[in-house]
Design a protein around this motif. Structure first.
Motif, mmCIF file in Angstrom:
data_model
loop_
_atom_site.group_PDB
_atom_site.id
_atom_site.type_symbol
_atom_site.label_atom_id
_atom_site.label_comp_id
_atom_site.label_asym_id
_atom_site.label_seq_id
_atom_site.Cartn_x
_atom_site.Cartn_y
_atom_site.Cartn_z
ATOM 1 N N SER A 41 0.965 -1.234 -0.124
ATOM 2 C CA SER A 41 0.105 -0.003 0.013
ATOM 3 C C SER A 41 1.012 1.178 -0.093
ATOM 4 N N CYS A 42 2.004 1.050 0.294
ATOM 5 C CA CYS A 42 2.925 2.307 0.617
ATOM 6 C C CYS A 42 4.338 1.693 -0.361
ATOM 7 N N CYS A 43 4.980 2.343 -1.087
ATOM 8 C CA CYS A 43 4.899 3.858 -1.455
ATOM 9 C C CYS A 43 5.094 3.841 -2.884
ATOM 10 N N THR A 44 5.397 3.069 -3.920
ATOM 11 C CA THR A 44 5.634 3.106 -5.197
ATOM 12 C C THR A 44 4.657 4.117 -5.988
ATOM 13 N N SER A 45 3.421 3.849 -5.850
ATOM 14 C CA SER A 45 2.253 4.356 -6.592
ATOM 15 C C SER A 45 2.407 5.889 -5.859
ATOM 16 N N THR A 46 2.810 6.239 -4.715
ATOM 17 C CA THR A 46 2.682 7.473 -4.259
ATOM 18 C C THR A 46 3.584 8.391 -4.928
ATOM 19 N N VAL A 47 4.876 7.882 -5.651
ATOM 20 C CA VAL A 47 5.592 8.819 -6.374
ATOM 21 C C VAL A 47 5.707 8.566 -7.777
ATOM 22 N N GLY A 48 4.372 8.098 -8.202
ATOM 23 C CA GLY A 48 4.163 7.986 -9.572
ATOM 24 C C GLY A 48 4.993 7.009 -10.279
ATOM 25 N N GLY A 49 5.563 5.792 -9.652
ATOM 26 C CA GLY A 49 6.449 4.807 -9.997
ATOM 27 C C GLY A 49 5.523 3.589 -10.504
ATOM 28 N N LYS A 50 5.971 2.750 -11.269
ATOM 29 C CA LYS A 50 5.332 1.360 -11.697
ATOM 30 C C LYS A 50 5.749 0.618 -10.481
ATOM 31 N N SER A 51 4.752 -0.374 -10.285
ATOM 32 C CA SER A 51 4.947 -1.376 -9.160
ATOM 33 C C SER A 51 6.089 -2.474 -9.611
ATOM 34 N N ARG A 52 6.911 -2.774 -8.726
ATOM 35 C CA ARG A 52 8.009 -3.724 -9.122
ATOM 36 C C ARG A 52 8.223 -4.473 -7.959
ATOM 37 N N ASP A 53 8.853 -5.689 -7.956
ATOM 38 C CA ASP A 53 9.263 -6.569 -6.769
ATOM 39 C C ASP A 53 10.450 -6.410 -6.102
ATOM 40 N N GLU A 54 10.475 -5.578 -4.964
ATOM 41 C CA GLU A 54 11.741 -5.448 -4.308
ATOM 42 C C GLU A 54 12.498 -6.543 -3.621
ATOM 43 N N GLU A 55 11.764 -7.675 -3.645
ATOM 44 C CA GLU A 55 12.417 -8.748 -3.247
ATOM 45 C C GLU A 55 13.238 -9.384 -4.139
ATOM 46 N N VAL A 56 13.140 -9.043 -5.361
ATOM 47 C CA VAL A 56 14.231 -9.453 -6.530
ATOM 48 C C VAL A 56 15.299 -8.703 -6.275
ATOM 49 N N PHE A 57 15.220 -7.393 -6.078
ATOM 50 C CA PHE A 57 16.710 -6.489 -5.689
ATOM 51 C C PHE A 57 17.042 -6.792 -4.696
ATOM 52 N N ALA A 58 16.291 -7.120 -3.470
ATOM 53 C CA ALA A 58 16.928 -7.288 -2.113
ATOM 54 C C ALA A 58 17.901 -8.632 -2.313
ATOM 55 N N ARG A 59 17.476 -9.634 -3.014
ATOM 56 C CA ARG A 59 18.151 -10.834 -3.006
ATOM 57 C C ARG A 59 19.538 -10.620 -3.904
ATOM 58 N N GLU A 60 19.329 -9.760 -4.936
ATOM 59 C CA GLU A 60 20.502 -9.519 -5.854
ATOM 60 C C GLU A 60 21.494 -8.412 -5.077
ATOM 61 N N LEU A 61 20.967 -7.660 -4.309
ATOM 62 C CA LEU A 61 21.645 -6.790 -3.558
ATOM 63 C C LEU A 61 22.339 -7.643 -2.616
ATOM 64 N N VAL A 62 21.830 -8.249 -1.680
ATOM 65 C CA VAL A 62 22.646 -9.156 -0.657
ATOM 66 C C VAL A 62 24.107 -10.061 -1.376
ATOM 67 N N LYS A 63 23.518 -10.597 -2.668
ATOM 68 C CA LYS A 63 24.715 -11.383 -3.394
ATOM 69 C C LYS A 63 25.778 -10.511 -3.640
ATOM 70 N N ASP A 64 25.372 -9.449 -4.170
ATOM 71 C CA ASP A 64 26.410 -8.345 -4.613
ATOM 72 C C ASP A 64 27.178 -7.946 -3.383
ATOM 73 N N VAL A 65 26.596 -7.714 -2.349
ATOM 74 C CA VAL A 65 27.478 -7.030 -1.186
ATOM 75 C C VAL A 65 28.462 -8.283 -0.667
ATOM 76 N N LEU A 66 27.767 -9.730 -0.814
ATOM 77 C CA LEU A 66 28.564 -10.560 -0.288
ATOM 78 C C LEU A 66 29.763 -10.889 -1.239
ATOM 79 N N SER A 67 29.808 -10.474 -2.432
ATOM 80 C CA SER A 67 30.887 -11.007 -3.163
ATOM 81 C C SER A 67 31.872 -9.676 -3.183
ATOM 82 N N LYS A 68 31.662 -8.740 -2.456
ATOM 83 C CA LYS A 68 32.616 -7.731 -2.398
ATOM 84 C C LYS A 68 33.363 -7.531 -0.771
ATOM 85 N N VAL A 69 32.632 -8.037 0.518
ATOM 86 C CA VAL A 69 33.207 -7.865 1.594
ATOM 87 C C VAL A 69 32.975 -9.146 2.513
ATOM 88 N N CYS A 70 33.718 -9.043 3.459
ATOM 89 C CA CYS A 70 33.898 -10.361 4.619
ATOM 90 C C CYS A 70 32.646 -10.395 5.332
#
Length: 299
Positions: free
Chosen positions: A98-127
């Motif tokens: 219910s919050c907040c992408t439509s609030t700023v006029g954005g298109k709906s998207r799946d943030e879980e997809v990004f969050a999983r990619e983000l964790v993986k990317d960070v784990l490749s860079k630091v200990c």
């Protein structure tokens, strides 16, 4: 042997930014958006050993710079010897139902997809100690922390959402294990209603607490563990899997984080011409939040 267990704490060669340094990286997500994130390794972190990792999500119409300027989060994670990631949304919002992408006029998207990619990317860079990865944030940043508690309980050891409630459809929240949560809410929040749903939608604060208490199969009555000024904190400790639900109600506080920089004595911040209400300095929320998170690790 001690040697073997010691070795498991060591990391292979990683692209660690220099200790005491930070770097911004971009990440093109399979969900269609290009995000970025600031990766900070405090000088207190031993770059050869696995360290705890915190994802600190910014609020709606905000960014990492503002999030870091409003509270002492940088100093808290430095003292706690944690690596910290400040994700940056390309449209200054996170899609959490219910919050907040439509609030700023954005298109709906799946943030879980990004969050999983983000964790993986960070784990490749630091200990990182993968048993000690945490999520927290304020407002829309708290909402995404609740979303991740629902959908990535196998990745995040605990969550510390502030100024938020669950805004995704509660029926879709199916954490894979009992999830420790620490919540902080102002009773006079104009955006995240305390006793009735407000601008952000989602559950009320009491409903949110009840929801997580049931998810974690907590029993008994909550014990009050802190009363200071206008702050009352309680917790359910008899929960499945050693989880805990801890929650602080700040009487009369608006859409604020206790201890954050204030605009005036009667307003913590103005966002999009809306005054967010009374600040509070009875506790240091960032400090309490991180102390709570660090008590938990994945089995």
């Amino acid at each position: 042997s001690a040697g073997a267990s010691g070795d498991s704490e060591l990391c292979p060669g990683t692209l660690m930014p220099p200790a005491g340094g930070e770097q911004e990286y971009t990440l093109k997500s399979a969900n269609g958006l290009t995000y970025s994130y600031i990766l900070r390794v405090p000088k207190t972190v031993d770059s050869t050993r696995r360290a705890p990792l915190l994802f600190h999500w910014h609020a709606l119409s905000s960014d990492p710079e503002e999030a870091r300027s409003l509270t002492n989060v940088d100093q808290v994670v430095e003292a706690a010897k944690m690596i910290v990631v400040y994700p940056r949304s390309p449209d200054k919002s996170w899609d959490t139902g219910s919050c907040c992408t439509s609030t700023v006029g954005g298109k709906s998207r799946d943030e879980e997809v990004f969050a999983r990619e983000l964790v993986k990317d960070v784990l490749s860079k630091v200990c990182v100690d993968e048993k000690r990865i945490y999520t927290n944030g304020f407002s829309n940043g708290g909402m995404i922390s609740q979303l991740l508690a629902c959908r990535m309980a196998n990745v995040f050891a605990a969550a510390g959402p502030m100024g938020s409630t669950l805004t995704i459809d509660a029926a879709t929240c199916k954490p894979s294990r009992p999830m420790p949560l620490f919540m902080i809410n102002g009773t006079a929040d104009p955006l995240v209603g305390y006793n009735q749903a407000s601008f952000s939608g989602g559950l009320t604060v009491p409903e949110d607490i009840k929801f997580w208490v049931e998810k974690n199969k907590c029993t008994g009555e909550p014990e009050q563990y802190l009363q200071k000024g206008k702050v009352t904190c309680k917790r359910y400790t008899q929960c499945a899997g050693g989880a805990e639900i801890s929650f602080c109600a700040i009487e009369g506080m608006g859409h604020c984080i206790p201890g954050m920089k204030e605009e005036s004595p009667s307003n913590c911040l103005t966002k999009s011409i809306i005054p967010l209400g009374m600040p509070n300095h009875d506790i240091d929320a960032s400090q309490m939040n991180v102390e709570f998170l660090l008590r938990f690790k994945l089995e």
